[in-house]
Design a protein around this motif. Structure first.
Motif, PDB file in Angstrom:
ATOM      1  N   GLY A 159     -26.655  35.641  69.537  1.00  0.00           N
ATOM      2  CA  GLY A 159     -26.337  34.249  69.961  1.00  0.00           C
ATOM      3  C   GLY A 159     -27.457  33.464  69.043  1.00  0.00           C
ATOM      4  O   GLY A 159     -27.261  32.372  68.383  1.00  0.00           O
ATOM      5  N   ASN A 160     -28.693  34.048  69.167  1.00  0.00           N
ATOM      6  CA  ASN A 160     -29.942  33.544  68.541  1.00  0.00           C
ATOM      7  C   ASN A 160     -29.681  33.569  67.018  1.00  0.00           C
ATOM      8  O   ASN A 160     -29.763  32.438  66.137  1.00  0.00           O
ATOM      9  CB  ASN A 160     -31.140  33.952  68.845  1.00  0.00           C
ATOM     10  CG  ASN A 160     -32.186  33.137  68.704  1.00  0.00           C
ATOM     11  OD1 ASN A 160     -32.781  32.966  67.557  1.00  0.00           O
ATOM     12  ND2 ASN A 160     -32.905  32.694  69.861  1.00  0.00           N
ATOM     13  N   LEU A 161     -29.077  34.544  66.560  1.00  0.00           N
ATOM     14  CA  LEU A 161     -29.115  34.798  65.233  1.00  0.00           C
ATOM     15  C   LEU A 161     -28.103  33.823  64.688  1.00  0.00           C
ATOM     16  O   LEU A 161     -27.900  33.214  63.447  1.00  0.00           O
ATOM     17  CB  LEU A 161     -28.658  36.165  64.571  1.00  0.00           C
ATOM     18  CG  LEU A 161     -28.321  36.553  63.131  1.00  0.00           C
ATOM     19  CD1 LEU A 161     -29.614  35.901  62.253  1.00  0.00           C
ATOM     20  CD2 LEU A 161     -28.101  37.854  63.029  1.00  0.00           C
ATOM     21  N   SER A 162     -26.805  33.634  65.747  1.00  0.00           N
ATOM     22  CA  SER A 162     -25.753  32.750  65.149  1.00  0.00           C
ATOM     23  C   SER A 162     -26.379  31.225  64.655  1.00  0.00           C
ATOM     24  O   SER A 162     -25.771  30.663  64.016  1.00  0.00           O
ATOM     25  CB  SER A 162     -24.686  32.922  66.252  1.00  0.00           C
ATOM     26  OG  SER A 162     -24.052  34.076  66.164  1.00  0.00           O
ATOM     27  N   GLN A 163     -27.224  30.834  65.772  1.00  0.00           N
ATOM     28  CA  GLN A 163     -27.719  29.567  65.649  1.00  0.00           C
ATOM     29  C   GLN A 163     -28.457  29.305  64.315  1.00  0.00           C
ATOM     30  O   GLN A 163     -28.147  28.419  63.672  1.00  0.00           O
ATOM     31  CB  GLN A 163     -28.497  29.299  66.822  1.00  0.00           C
ATOM     32  CG  GLN A 163     -27.947  29.093  68.214  1.00  0.00           C
ATOM     33  CD  GLN A 163     -29.039  29.046  69.459  1.00  0.00           C
ATOM     34  OE1 GLN A 163     -30.260  28.843  69.133  1.00  0.00           O
ATOM     35  NE2 GLN A 163     -28.229  28.960  70.438  1.00  0.00           N
ATOM     36  N   HIS A 164     -29.245  30.236  64.098  1.00  0.00           N
ATOM     37  CA  HIS A 164     -30.028  30.348  62.705  1.00  0.00           C
ATOM     38  C   HIS A 164     -29.003  30.158  61.474  1.00  0.00           C
ATOM     39  O   HIS A 164     -29.147  29.576  60.754  1.00  0.00           O
ATOM     40  CB  HIS A 164     -30.813  31.407  62.662  1.00  0.00           C
ATOM     41  CG  HIS A 164     -32.103  31.338  63.613  1.00  0.00           C
ATOM     42  ND1 HIS A 164     -33.066  30.289  63.185  1.00  0.00           N
ATOM     43  CD2 HIS A 164     -32.644  32.003  64.493  1.00  0.00           C
ATOM     44  CE1 HIS A 164     -34.105  30.405  64.276  1.00  0.00           C
ATOM     45  NE2 HIS A 164     -33.735  31.217  64.918  1.00  0.00           N
ATOM     46  N   LEU A 165     -27.976  30.973  61.723  1.00  0.00           N
ATOM     47  CA  LEU A 165     -27.083  31.061  60.636  1.00  0.00           C
ATOM     48  C   LEU A 165     -26.121  29.660  60.515  1.00  0.00           C
ATOM     49  O   LEU A 165     -25.988  29.277  59.378  1.00  0.00           O
ATOM     50  CB  LEU A 165     -26.020  32.330  60.673  1.00  0.00           C
ATOM     51  CG  LEU A 165     -26.622  33.646  60.445  1.00  0.00           C
ATOM     52  CD1 LEU A 165     -25.628  34.668  60.773  1.00  0.00           C
ATOM     53  CD2 LEU A 165     -26.909  33.814  58.880  1.00  0.00           C
ATOM     54  N   ALA A 166     -25.828  29.069  61.602  1.00  0.00           N
ATOM     55  CA  ALA A 166     -25.251  27.805  61.687  1.00  0.00           C
ATOM     56  C   ALA A 166     -26.019  26.846  60.937  1.00  0.00           C
ATOM     57  O   ALA A 166     -25.383  25.954  60.063  1.00  0.00           O
ATOM     58  CB  ALA A 166     -24.611  27.508  62.910  1.00  0.00           C
ATOM     59  N   VAL A 167     -27.272  26.841  60.980  1.00  0.00           N
ATOM     60  CA  VAL A 167     -28.217  25.970  60.469  1.00  0.00           C
ATOM     61  C   VAL A 167     -28.230  26.256  58.961  1.00  0.00           C
ATOM     62  O   VAL A 167     -27.970  25.018  58.183  1.00  0.00           O
ATOM     63  CB  VAL A 167     -29.594  25.914  60.970  1.00  0.00           C
ATOM     64  CG1 VAL A 167     -30.688  25.271  60.240  1.00  0.00           C
ATOM     65  CG2 VAL A 167     -29.743  25.649  62.182  1.00  0.00           C
ATOM     66  N   LEU A 168     -28.409  27.277  58.669  1.00  0.00           N
ATOM     67  CA  LEU A 168     -28.470  27.629  57.133  1.00  0.00           C
ATOM     68  C   LEU A 168     -26.880  27.418  56.365  1.00  0.00           C
ATOM     69  O   LEU A 168     -27.106  26.819  55.431  1.00  0.00           O
ATOM     70  CB  LEU A 168     -28.835  28.944  56.654  1.00  0.00           C
ATOM     71  CG  LEU A 168     -30.096  29.473  57.307  1.00  0.00           C
ATOM     72  CD1 LEU A 168     -30.195  30.971  57.029  1.00  0.00           C
ATOM     73  CD2 LEU A 168     -31.352  28.797  56.397  1.00  0.00           C
ATOM     74  N   GLU A 169     -25.782  27.651  57.224  1.00  0.00           N
ATOM     75  CA  GLU A 169     -24.459  27.340  56.579  1.00  0.00           C
ATOM     76  C   GLU A 169     -24.211  25.833  56.459  1.00  0.00           C
ATOM     77  O   GLU A 169     -23.797  25.296  55.423  1.00  0.00           O
ATOM     78  CB  GLU A 169     -23.455  27.887  57.517  1.00  0.00           C
ATOM     79  CG  GLU A 169     -22.200  27.756  56.840  1.00  0.00           C
ATOM     80  CD  GLU A 169     -21.111  28.376  57.963  1.00  0.00           C
ATOM     81  OE1 GLU A 169     -21.406  28.458  59.146  1.00  0.00           O
ATOM     82  OE2 GLU A 169     -19.985  29.170  56.993  1.00  0.00           O
TER      83      GLU A 169
END
Lengths: 119, 235
Positions: free
Chosen positions: A54-64
């Motif tokens: 979940g945490n990684l997904s949040q960071h990826l969403a910011v970068l995307e």
């Protein structure tokens, strides 16, 4: 009528150029790994960075959202796999961040007096 | 675990050190160094068999002041090298992509494969065209070659091409161990080791001793890199 006068810009402190999206260990790690690997799978990032999914997904969403990474979802057999790759903007942002970090370190090393010289 | 647990607190030195660590880990995870060494070792041993059953062809002889100069080449052996090397690099590329994908990564093997295939095609073309006569136009130098000319001719062979391409792979993988191996392998190719064996063999088997040494060096190094990778993975 006179044209614009070229005046040398005052040398800005490297901190002022830092990008909040990139200047963070996890997101910088994602960009670095994706840059080195060409493309990287979600599971590899999660393990290397020691994060929850979940945490990684949040960071990826910011970068995307910032347009720095592309995310591609697919299947290998019945197993779903998510691949992350750097965009051109992501590549440039990573290079700029590393350059600024080096500038910061160089500036700190030249301005902070060495031990023994302070007295 | 949250991102706070791995926060660097904005310390530029630590952030920069982290990026280097991540980059190194990715490059290590992408390595399948044993695969090209094993495949190219097998191809080298295959060349020994092909050399044993094929004959060199002598053409274009001309008489000079220094003596008679001919183009001598083994079309079957050189064709074997070309086909086997291209096939080997296809296998290596497939292996690298497969392993990297299984580990959740992309691969950076393409420049190595391009360099390897280009070297194989270049060496075949030079040997087939009899380029030695153009590279060394003076007949005296061809008939009594100096050490530097001998080294150049040994470099312009399939074995030399393998060594040059391995240098490219070492650079791509930032692999110091492979760089040292590639330099050592090139030294073995360029400065042949002569244990005295093979010196009394028939003309057909000439050069086989050197190929055995080259093949053994590649296979042993492949086994060594595979073992090292296994030990690293088990830690």
């Amino acid at each position: 009528m006179t044209g614009p006068v070229d005046t040398p810009a005052p040398e800005s402190h490297p901190v002022t150029g830092l990008d909040d999206v990139v200047h963070q260990r996890v997101r910088l790690g994602i960009l670095t790994i994706a840059h080195e690997a060409r493309r990287v799978e979600f599971g590899f990032l999660r393990t290397e960075l020691g994060l929850t999914g979940g945490n990684l997904s949040q960071h990826l969403a910011v970068l995307e959202t910032a347009g720095l990474v592309g995310i591609e979802k697919g299947y290998e057999g019945k197993r779903g796999r998510t691949w992350i790759s750097l965009t051109t903007a992501g590549d440039a942002a990573l290079a700029a961040e590393i350059a600024r970090l080096k500038q910061l370190i160089a500036r700190v090393e030249t301005t902070v007096p060495r031990q023994g010289e302070a007295s | 675990m949250t991102s706070d647990a791995v926060s660097a607190g904005g310390d530029p030195r630590r952030l920069l050190a982290d990026t280097r660590t991540f980059a190194r880990r990715v490059r290590v995870a992408q390595r399948v160094t044993w695969l090209p060494l094993l495949v190219l070792g097998v191809v080298t041993f295959g060349a020994i068999l092909v050399q044993a059953v094929s004959r060199p062809v002598t053409t274009g002889c001309r008489t000079t002041d220094a003596g008679e100069i001919c183009k001598v080449w083994n079309p079957v052996l050189e064709s074997y090298w070309l086909v086997a090397m291209v096939a080997a690099y296809v296998v290596i590329a497939g292996g690298y992509l497969r392993v990297a994908r299984a580990r959740g990564l992309g691969s950076r093997v393409r420049p190595y494969v391009i360099a390897g295939v280009a070297a194989a095609v270049l060496m075949f073309t030079l040997i087939a065209a009899g380029a030695g006569r153009w590279i060394v136009p003076d007949p005296h130098d061809l008939l009594n070659p100096s050490t530097s000319i001998l080294v150049l001719f040994r470099l312009l062979t399939a074995s030399g091409g393998i060594g040059l391409a391995l240098l490219v792979l070492a650079w791509l993988e930032r692999n110091v161990a492979l760089l040292l191996f590639a330099l050592g392998y090139l030294a073995v190719v360029l400065v042949p080791i002569n244990f005295g064996w093979g010196s009394h063999w028939s003309g057909k088997s000439e050069g086989a001793a050197q190929l055995i040494v080259n093949g053994l060096v590649l296979l042993l190094a492949g086994a060594g890199f595979a073992l090292a990778q296994r030990l690293r993975a088990s830690r």
